[in-house]
Design an enzyme around this catalytic site. Structure first.
Site, short mmCIF file in Angstrom:
data_model
loop_
_atom_site.label_atom_id
_atom_site.label_comp_id
_atom_site.label_asym_id
_atom_site.label_seq_id
_atom_site.Cartn_x
_atom_site.Cartn_y
_atom_site.Cartn_z
N SER A 1 -72.90 39.73 -59.21
CA SER A 1 -72.56 40.41 -60.46
C SER A 1 -71.24 41.17 -60.35
O SER A 1 -70.83 41.61 -59.27
CB SER A 1 -73.67 41.38 -60.86
N GLN A 2 -70.60 41.34 -61.49
CA GLN A 2 -69.41 42.16 -61.59
C GLN A 2 -69.75 43.58 -61.12
O GLN A 2 -70.80 44.13 -61.48
CB GLN A 2 -68.98 42.19 -63.06
#
Length: 218
Positions: free
Chosen positions: A68-69
């Site tokens: 994930s970012q």
């Protein structure tokens, strides 16, 4: 399997810059920012792609999944309001990066992953890094009932609704953070369990997660 990771001034400097960026983007929880600044995100990347590790972007990790970012990780974690000693269920181990952030905050983490290849890598890499959650391979949409109830539940994949089985595994007074929507975009939702069958839900910003997969998902 032997790993030869390095974490020198270049990576540490990149983490500091990433942390400063997340603060500018609205992450206010200092403990979350400290955790982001401490966990070496490049360990979750093939060495070929280390230059991408401290950009505020999601990145493919195989099996159709992404790491994930960092902003998303920090955003979800901040909404959980982790206290040291909290018992946390993580649905979707993925790369293990979010798991490490939770452990840095002092949580006791139970994490479940459906994809065997990802599971096998995290059970080797995370202990090598010094992180020791309770690992499970299986259908995250069903949670892990044997170890319920949990103080906090975090779902790292998009779901069409909040799975009832997960709500049942949340302790009274506990918080769940889950992205809810269609397969293209979701709203981040927090669910506070105020009583055994009474919940308060709050909807936050829009995100894009890979879909939650399982018998109780889509």
């Amino acid at each position: 399997m032997a790993y030869k990771f390095t974490d020198n001034y270049r990576e540490k400097g990149a983490r500091k810059r990433l942390t400063e960026l997340l603060k500018k983007k609205g992450i206010e929880d200092e403990q979350v920012l400290k955790a982001i600044n401490k966990v070496p995100r490049h360990y979750f990347f093939d060495e070929t792609f280390w230059a991408q590790a401290y950009k505020d972007i999601a990145f493919p990790i195989g099996a159709g999944q992404t790491i994930s970012q960092p902003y998303t990780v920090a955003y979800q974690t901040q909404l959980l309001h982790i206290k040291r000693g909290d018992k946390v269920l993580e649905i979707g181990t993925g790369s293990g990066y979010q798991t490490c952030i939770l452990l840095e905050l002092g949580a006791k983490v139970y994490t479940i992953e459906r994809q065997q290849a990802l599971y096998e890598r995290t059970v080797q890499v995370l202990p090598y890094m010094g992180y020791k959650p309770e690992f499970f391979l299986g259908d995250g949409s069903k949670g892990i009932a044997d170890h319920a109830p949990y103080d906090k539940i975090i779902v790292t994949a998009g779901a069409p609704t909040v799975p009832d089985l997960l709500l049942k595994q949340l302790a009274v007074g506990g918080i769940m953070v889950i992205p809810v929507g269609n397969e293209h975009e979701q709203k981040m939702v927090t669910v506070l369990k105020v009583a055994e069958n009474d919940y308060e839900r709050v909807m936050f910003d829009t995100f894009r997660f890979v879909p939650l997969v399982g018998d109780k998902a889509w």
